[in-house]
Design an enzyme around this catalytic site. Sequence first.
Site, PDB file in Angstrom:
ATOM      1  NE  ARG A   1       8.467   6.573  -0.944  1.00 53.17           N
ATOM      2  CZ  ARG A   1       9.664   6.840  -1.439  1.00 53.17           C
ATOM      3  NH1 ARG A   1      10.351   7.879  -0.999  1.00 53.17           N
ATOM      4  NH2 ARG A   1      10.171   6.102  -2.387  1.00 53.17           N
TER       5      ARG A   1
ATOM      6  CG  ASP B   1       4.823  -3.457  -5.180  1.00 56.68           C
ATOM      7  OD1 ASP B   1       5.468  -4.479  -5.463  1.00 56.68           O
ATOM      8  OD2 ASP B   1       5.336  -2.480  -4.616  1.00 56.68           O
TER       9      ASP B   1
ATOM     10  NE  ARG C   1       0.018   0.834  -6.939  1.00 60.61           N
ATOM     11  CZ  ARG C   1       1.130   1.539  -6.825  1.00 60.61           C
ATOM     12  NH1 ARG C   1       2.288   0.941  -6.937  1.00 60.61           N
ATOM     13  NH2 ARG C   1       1.079   2.833  -6.565  1.00 60.61           N
TER      14      ARG C   1
ATOM     15  N   GLY D   1       0.818  -1.221   0.000  1.00 58.41           N
ATOM     16  CA  GLY D   1       0.000   0.000   0.000  1.00 58.41           C
ATOM     17  C   GLY D   1       0.840   1.253   0.000  1.00 58.41           C
TER      18      GLY D   1
HETATM   19  P1  AMP Z   1       8.545   0.938  -3.890  1.00 55.04           P
HETATM   20  O1  AMP Z   1       9.542  -0.194  -3.957  1.00 55.04           O
HETATM   21  O2  AMP Z   1       9.161   2.288  -3.832  1.00 55.04           O
HETATM   22  O3  AMP Z   1       7.522   0.797  -4.946  1.00 55.04           O
HETATM   23  O4  AMP Z   1       7.819   0.807  -2.485  1.00 55.04           O
HETATM   24  C1  AMP Z   1       7.414  -0.410  -1.926  1.00 55.04           C
HETATM   25  C2  AMP Z   1       6.588  -0.182  -0.680  1.00 55.04           C
HETATM   26  O5  AMP Z   1       7.342   0.499   0.317  1.00 55.04           O
HETATM   27  C3  AMP Z   1       5.352   0.643  -0.880  1.00 55.04           C
HETATM   28  O6  AMP Z   1       4.354   0.110  -0.052  1.00 55.04           O
HETATM   29  C4  AMP Z   1       5.779   2.022  -0.445  1.00 55.04           C
HETATM   30  O7  AMP Z   1       4.689   2.821  -0.046  1.00 55.04           O
HETATM   31  C5  AMP Z   1       6.677   1.700   0.732  1.00 55.04           C
HETATM   32  N1  AMP Z   1       7.666   2.755   1.007  1.00 55.04           N
HETATM   33  C6  AMP Z   1       8.779   3.047   0.293  1.00 55.04           C
HETATM   34  N2  AMP Z   1       9.470   4.070   0.874  1.00 55.04           N
HETATM   35  C7  AMP Z   1       8.781   4.429   1.978  1.00 55.04           C
HETATM   36  C8  AMP Z   1       8.974   5.421   3.006  1.00 55.04           C
HETATM   37  N3  AMP Z   1      10.024   6.246   3.014  1.00 55.04           N
HETATM   38  N4  AMP Z   1       8.037   5.494   3.979  1.00 55.04           N
HETATM   39  C9  AMP Z   1       6.979   4.663   3.989  1.00 55.04           C
HETATM   40  N5  AMP Z   1       6.744   3.721   3.081  1.00 55.04           N
HETATM   41  C10 AMP Z   1       7.631   3.600   2.066  1.00 55.04           C
HETATM   42 MG    MG Z   2       5.961   1.098  -5.826  1.00 51.15          MG
END
Ligand code: AMP
Ligand code: MG
Length: 487
Positions: A95, A254, A185, A92
């Site tokens: 951020r 995702d 997604r 989910g």
């Molecule tokens: P991503 O690999 O960037 O697509 O992110 C994978 C998951 O990690 C998603 O659920 C993002 O919302 C969460 N996420 C990535 N960076 C952060 C952050 N700094 N704070 C909170 N959630 C994060």
């Molecule tokens: Mg992502």
Amino acid sequence: MSHIAHPTALLEGHFARDFPEMAIPWRAEEAPDPQLLVLNQPLAVELGFDPDFLRSPEGVRLLIGNAVPEEANPVAQAYSGHQFGWYSPRLGDGRALLLGEIASADGKLRDVHLKGSGRTPFARNGDGRAVVGPMLREYIVSESMHALNIPTTRSLAVVATGRPVQRETLLPGAVLTRVAGSHLRVGSFQFARATDDLGLLRRLADNAIERHHPSSAGEANRYLGLLRDVISVQARLVAQWMLVGFVHGVMNTDNMTVSGETIDYGPCAFMEGFDPGAVFSSIDESGRYAYRNQPLVAEWNLARFAESLAPLIHDDEEQAVALAVEALNGFRQQYSASWFNGMKAKLGVSDRVDHDVASELVDELLGLVQESRADYTSFFRSLGKAARGHAEPARGMIVDLAAFDAWLERWRAVTPDADAMDRANPIYIPRNHLVEEALSAATEGDTGPLERLLQAVDSPYSERPGLEHYAAPAPESFGPYRTFCGT
Ligand code: AMP
Ligand code: MG
């Protein structure tokens, strides 16, 4: 939290209203001192915003969700996903927030979404924040992909928040305002499937059909039609990545849309020297998402999508599986056809040329380019010159000149179209050293290099004097390139 009396574009709350099971109403964190770093003026206009309003203090606050129009209902979206092959039932928007959807003149909805807008209930251990460098990186690369005619989410703006964010060092915080056909997604469907609420899964599938694949609504089995359509758009998308030498870097389920748009520019990069095993992500230790693996990974992700849709495809599990497998078998053929057509365009070889002749030309050339580790982008661009009789720039990049000269002779015999080649082989891509240069300058407060890089990659096919710096590979001193995820 203030409300805007006269928003210039209406932010609707379709997803929030239609999928309460997958949407947590939430608000963006207040930014202490928001400063607009870059605004995509043409996109703003296309969406119905007044760019001057978006540049005003109130507009900047809208761009980061600190001033929300009355009608909007920002939400954090729920999704699941396989990350590097491992299933996480609850990812989910940790951020990020969906601010709402904007309807265009033809009725199509586009998501306006924030990245780096603060912790949400999905944040787990994350701080919910993002920093200037990576958000500008997404802006540059996504706008470059758009200019290359590759389906992608768009970037509307990057706003510095004025808040220092703890990474390895303290870095300036930022929010990216992203625009997408939708944020549905593969992981959204995995989430809906895992709830065992077949009604939710069906509504989500119907929504994806309506928003992205309306032609499958007319098919006898509309959910099988949806699966087939998503397979097609992803086969074409990944073929386009391969043709420009793009490595996504984090092809988790995702991070794969059902619209067929490229999404989530984290550790992505364009390769320079042609290397099928190219990996740039610091966390991709096994090379799962290496350049050459991308079609296989896309197919693997689509199998997860098919599993999620299975109960809609047929009541009988065995029959559902048989139908899904048959659809998935179409991926390789469609991917190969897209890729081969694209390669023929890069070589200026017309469809009238015999298939086997064209196929041999492509395979042999790639062998030579790989053996020479030639700069992928400039090599193909220089082939246009070779088609005009000036082969030296291309020859200068190839090691086995005898083999290349023989190849050139056979290639010229099929009368390649040099002008068509220049429309298929970009000269300006966001090269890693240029991106890094622009990001460090912007992090220090100088957005000049960023603006110049954006001007180059915004018209990737038209060679312009004065931009030689943007067409050249990285200097040796730049060294091997690594990118970092999720920052
Ligand atoms: P991503 O690999 O960037 O697509 O992110 C994978 C998951 O990690 C998603 O659920 C993002 O919302 C969460 N996420 C990535 N960076 C952060 C952050 N700094 N704070 C909170 N959630 C994060
Ligand atoms: Mg992502």
